[in-house]
Design a protein around this motif. Structure first.
Motif, PDB file in Angstrom:
ATOM      1  N   UNK A 254       0.812  -1.202   0.000  1.00  0.00           N
ATOM      2  CA  UNK A 254       0.000   0.000   0.000  1.00  0.00           C
ATOM      3  C   UNK A 254       0.856   1.266   0.000  1.00  0.00           C
ATOM      4  N   UNK A 255       2.084   1.167  -0.485  1.00  0.00           N
ATOM      5  CA  UNK A 255       3.003   2.298  -0.399  1.00  0.00           C
ATOM      6  C   UNK A 255       2.426   3.561  -1.022  1.00  0.00           C
ATOM      7  N   UNK A 256       2.748   4.693  -0.395  1.00  0.00           N
ATOM      8  CA  UNK A 256       2.344   5.985  -0.938  1.00  0.00           C
ATOM      9  C   UNK A 256       3.554   6.621  -1.610  1.00  0.00           C
ATOM     10  N   UNK A 257       3.290   7.298  -2.713  1.00  0.00           N
ATOM     11  CA  UNK A 257       4.359   8.000  -3.403  1.00  0.00           C
ATOM     12  C   UNK A 257       4.153   9.494  -3.254  1.00  0.00           C
ATOM     13  N   UNK A 258       5.238  10.204  -3.152  1.00  0.00           N
ATOM     14  CA  UNK A 258       5.150  11.647  -3.053  1.00  0.00           C
ATOM     15  C   UNK A 258       6.470  12.251  -3.455  1.00  0.00           C
ATOM     16  N   UNK A 259       6.835  13.336  -2.797  1.00  0.00           N
ATOM     17  CA  UNK A 259       8.085  14.025  -3.111  1.00  0.00           C
ATOM     18  C   UNK A 259       9.272  13.211  -2.592  1.00  0.00           C
ATOM     19  N   UNK A 260      10.305  13.106  -3.407  1.00  0.00           N
ATOM     20  CA  UNK A 260      11.477  12.342  -2.976  1.00  0.00           C
ATOM     21  C   UNK A 260      12.179  13.030  -1.809  1.00  0.00           C
ATOM     22  N   UNK A 261      11.947  14.319  -1.668  1.00  0.00           N
ATOM     23  CA  UNK A 261      12.625  15.095  -0.642  1.00  0.00           C
ATOM     24  C   UNK A 261      11.762  15.252   0.607  1.00  0.00           C
ATOM     25  N   UNK A 262      10.614  14.589   0.667  1.00  0.00           N
ATOM     26  CA  UNK A 262       9.670  14.788   1.768  1.00  0.00           C
ATOM     27  C   UNK A 262      10.333  14.541   3.125  1.00  0.00           C
ATOM     28  N   UNK A 263      10.281  15.575   3.980  1.00  0.00           N
ATOM     29  CA  UNK A 263      10.866  15.485   5.320  1.00  0.00           C
ATOM     30  C   UNK A 263       9.790  15.432   6.397  1.00  0.00           C
ATOM     31  N   UNK A 264       8.509  15.386   5.979  1.00  0.00           N
ATOM     32  CA  UNK A 264       7.419  15.311   6.958  1.00  0.00           C
ATOM     33  C   UNK A 264       7.391  13.923   7.587  1.00  0.00           C
ATOM     34  N   UNK A 265       7.608  12.892   6.758  1.00  0.00           N
ATOM     35  CA  UNK A 265       7.666  11.535   7.284  1.00  0.00           C
ATOM     36  C   UNK A 265       9.031  11.305   7.915  1.00  0.00           C
ATOM     37  N   UNK A 266       9.044  10.509   8.971  1.00  0.00           N
ATOM     38  CA  UNK A 266      10.302  10.244   9.678  1.00  0.00           C
ATOM     39  C   UNK A 266      11.261   9.460   8.793  1.00  0.00           C
ATOM     40  N   UNK A 267      10.710   8.513   8.039  1.00  0.00           N
ATOM     41  CA  UNK A 267      11.521   7.669   7.164  1.00  0.00           C
ATOM     42  C   UNK A 267      10.794   7.498   5.843  1.00  0.00           C
ATOM     43  N   UNK A 268      11.503   7.672   4.729  1.00  0.00           N
ATOM     44  CA  UNK A 268      10.897   7.481   3.408  1.00  0.00           C
ATOM     45  C   UNK A 268      10.968   6.001   3.066  1.00  0.00           C
ATOM     46  N   UNK A 269       9.895   5.276   3.432  1.00  0.00           N
ATOM     47  CA  UNK A 269       9.898   3.827   3.270  1.00  0.00           C
ATOM     48  C   UNK A 269       9.798   3.402   1.811  1.00  0.00           C
ATOM     49  N   UNK A 270       9.054   4.167   1.011  1.00  0.00           N
ATOM     50  CA  UNK A 270       8.905   3.779  -0.395  1.00  0.00           C
ATOM     51  C   UNK A 270      10.229   3.912  -1.139  1.00  0.00           C
ATOM     52  N   UNK A 271      10.969   5.020  -0.908  1.00  0.00           N
ATOM     53  CA  UNK A 271      12.254   5.195  -1.588  1.00  0.00           C
ATOM     54  C   UNK A 271      13.265   4.165  -1.077  1.00  0.00           C
ATOM     55  N   UNK A 272      13.232   3.885   0.220  1.00  0.00           N
ATOM     56  CA  UNK A 272      14.136   2.873   0.783  1.00  0.00           C
ATOM     57  C   UNK A 272      13.874   1.507   0.154  1.00  0.00           C
ATOM     58  N   UNK A 273      12.587   1.182  -0.053  1.00  0.00           N
ATOM     59  CA  UNK A 273      12.239  -0.101  -0.655  1.00  0.00           C
ATOM     60  C   UNK A 273      12.629  -0.166  -2.126  1.00  0.00           C
TER      61      UNK A 273
END
Length: 450
Positions: A254-273
């Motif tokens: 169910x990953x969400x995509x957004x800005x690659x630079x998003x700093x609102x989330x603690x960890x960018x799980x989609x980019x990490x995956x």
């Protein structure tokens, strides 16, 4: 077409869309579909397109225009950005070939409102949960402007949204708060003379994936590409629903995509995956993004005042203002270095545009920084220059003759740079104030040396 849709719930949505499309409407209020390229907006557009195709098969006139509006924040995940760009071209081509009243529109933030103009240019701290300037400046404003312009042209407009009740409790509360019982349309919370319509709000996640995997895209695109993107970006701690229509389909998250630079989330799980699943060229992006998060609240990198001059120091003496000019310069250098590294294998990837570089230089001029220029930093990273704001040869020769004091020559150069910066951003608001501040500063510097 009708026989291919076996799900009763999906068939009901298509029939409702057909009925709503044909609703008696004096001005044929246009439909505006927000399209991100994700699963929900893809399903919304698919079902709308199929409904319109069926209406045409029934010899019904397609008088209502449909705008597929994609908001490009200019810092989208590069994998998704490439996918969405391809899909939008396909949608536009298919609409023309099928003679459907569907038009693709892409909106972008104003130059002064882009992420890099705000963070590197103006020194805004990167967004977090309590300071999310990005949503308003980069998403709401550009789309609202298009909606407003369309309303002015057509009187009213209807925005179709792909929100679903089961997405989250927050989404469900938002939908329930604005819906009118017994009516399909709700008043838009922000735009006057605008209504919202959420045709797929009752769909479950499994049904969304069933539609994507089993119903052919009406614009002729391979939905397996979208499925595989979500598959690669699924984080380990998500519970992936098993949505299959044949043996080739695996479980997808169910990953969400957004800005690659998003700093609102603690960890960018989609980019990490994505990186974990082989998209390793994105690793420098993730590392740069993580550094921005780590440095956000470092007192030494923040000023003791905000941009409006208001003091911003907490009771412990920690600076809470905008970023210092030194740190803004450092960020631009690191961003360009990250871009250069990524471009070694993916030359088409641009993390910042030339227009944004110009805007940053403009803002730095307005903030009184005339020493280190964007061109200096770009030249240091890439080894060649970009167009800079140096005054022309004829202007320089005239100034050299008129100015006996080198400091006066430098001052006039800086004032000309301020004036030209206003022209480049097509807004002269505040020009007199900027010039007066620079003159006051010059006088104080002279008095201090006297």
């Amino acid at each position: 077409m009708k026989s291919e849709i076996k799900s009763k719930r999906v068939r009901a949505i298509i029939d409702e869309l057909k009925d709503q499309y044909m609703e008696a409407d004096i001005n044929c209020r246009p439909w505006i579909i927000g399209f991100s390229g994700g699963k929900d907006s893809t399903v919304l557009l698919m079902l709308t397109w199929i409904a319109m195709q069926e209406l045409r098969e029934d010899r019904k006139p397609l008088r209502r225009r449909v705008y597929v509006v994609c908001n490009d924040t200019m810092v989208e995940n590069p994998v998704i950005e490439e996918y969405v760009s391809t899909v939008l071209l396909k949608i536009g081509d298919a609409a023309r070939e099928q003679m459907m009243p569907i038009q693709v529109v892409t909106t972008t933030p104003q130059l002064e409102d882009t992420f890099w103009s705000c963070v590197i240019g103006k020194g805004y701290p990167v967004p977090n949960n309590s300071f999310r300037f990005c949503t308003e400046k980069m998403k709401i404003k550009p789309t609202s402007k298009f909606i407003t312009d369309q309303v002015v042209a057509d009187g009213e407009a209807i925005v179709l949204v792909g929100t679903r009740l089961t997405e989250s409790q927050q989404r469900e509360r938002s939908i329930r708060r604005h819906e009118i019982k017994g009516h399909r349309l709700s008043k838009h919370p922000l735009n006057p003379n605008t209504f919202t319509y959420a045709p797929i709000k009752e769909l479950m996640l499994e049904e969304v994936w069933w539609i994507i995997n089993s119903i052919p895209s009406p614009w002729g695109f391979d939905n397996k590409i979208l499925f595989n993107i979500y598959l690669d970006a699924s984080a380990d701690d998500y519970e992936c629903p098993t949505v299959v229509t044949d043996d080739s389909h695996r479980s997808c998250g169910q990953s969400r995509f957004g800005c690659w630079i998003c700093t609102v989330v603690k960890e960018d799980k989609s980019m990490s995956s994505l990186i974990k699943n082989g998209v390793d060229w994105m690793k420098p992006l993730l590392e740069f993004r993580n550094r921005l998060v780590e440095n956000r609240n470092v007192s030494e990198l923040r000023c003791d005042t905000r941009r409006n001059g208001q003091r911003a120091v907490d009771e412990t003496g920690h600076n809470l203002g905008n970023y210092t000019m030194e740190y803004r310069i450092q960020m631009l250098h690191e961003l360009l270095q990250t871009q250069k590294t990524v471009q070694k294998g993916h030359s088409s990837v641009n993390l910042i545009t030339n227009q944004e570089l110009i805007a940053i230089q403009v803002i730095w001029y307005r903030d009184g920084n005339f020493s280190t220029t964007v061109n200096d930093i770009y030249n240091e990273v890439y080894g060649y220059s970009i167009p800079n704001f140096e005054i022309g040869l004829q202007e320089r020769l005239i100034l050299e003759k008129l100015c006996t004091d080198p400091q006066h020559f430098q001052l006039i150069q800086e004032l000309l740079a301020l004036q030209k910066s206003k022209v480049l951003l097509m807004r002269k608001f505040g020009l007199q104030n900027d010039i007066e501040e620079r003159l006051d500063s010059f006088i104080k510097e002279k008095e201090a040396k006297a």
